[in-house]
Design an enzyme around this catalytic site. Sequence first.
Site, short mmCIF file in Angstrom:
data_model
loop_
_atom_site.label_atom_id
_atom_site.label_comp_id
_atom_site.label_asym_id
_atom_site.label_seq_id
_atom_site.Cartn_x
_atom_site.Cartn_y
_atom_site.Cartn_z
N LYS A 285 0.82 -1.21 0.00
CA LYS A 285 0.00 0.00 0.00
C LYS A 285 0.86 1.26 0.00
CE LYS A 285 -4.27 -1.97 1.74
NZ LYS A 285 -5.27 -2.04 2.83
N ARG B 80 -2.86 -10.16 4.97
CA ARG B 80 -3.28 -10.27 3.56
C ARG B 80 -2.17 -9.68 2.70
NH1 ARG B 80 -6.03 -7.11 -0.20
NH2 ARG B 80 -7.42 -8.27 -1.61
#
Length: 286
Positions: free
Chosen positions: A212, A252
């Site tokens: 991210k 994740r």
Amino acid sequence: MTAERCQVMGIINVTPDSFSDGGRFLEVDAAVRRGLELVRDGADILDVGGESTRPGARRVSEADELARVTPVVEALARGGVPVSVDTMRASVARRAVEAGAVIVNDVSGGLADPEMLPFLAEADVTCVLMHWRAHSTRMDDFCFYDSVVDDVRAELRGRVEAALDAGVRPERIILDPGLGFAKTAAQSWELLSALPALRDLGFPLLVGASRKRFLAEAAAYGRRQPDVPADRDEASDAVAAIAAAEGAWGVRVHSVSGAAAASRVAARLRGATVAAELVGAGAGRR
């Protein structure tokens, strides 16, 4: 939902526009091959999604999402792999569960589709409820908090209460703080530092930090290009190690091998700590 060690959830984006690997696994065969590769690298669960939730992404049609997700879920589940479906639509979740998915990962926490929580209760399926405030086209307009930790805790608690009111059993609920979703980089780091406070809500915690944008500042070294999502993999592995050490139920990730190692090291360290405490307690009773 409990686990002896932190679960590694490998990401399969069956999309043309995901921020990291959009288009690479759009074909069913490519997505299935990718899933099996992730399992060989140490993934415990595969998370299949057919709609990008990157900042600015526009929603795809229900028909497109179903066409992308269903055959991949079915093929992987048929091979005995635990599969999660990453969707905000109850209709897609239903088809995926019918195809063999054992987890529904709803990044909206049931807010995007009023039919989602009733479906989760009806299907009695494990679900991930993420902290979410708006769809990707607008989420960066909602990064305002009095206290990001306190507000995210309160809003996650609200999603739990809504799920319980809909009939979802508490043991079926996993929470996700939604790093990067309606959060600045600083707010995402603050949430990461507060994982124990989030775990105190009393539900298993899934941490999704992989590649991210907030990790870019931690990837500005050596030959890394922080604007390239794949060059954030080592930073992602470091977050996975921290999450596993803090007792997260799962992480994740796009690249699973580092996270798989982190999960096992954290479990071994936790076991050694417990053993040392037991020895110390025994010595104190002599």
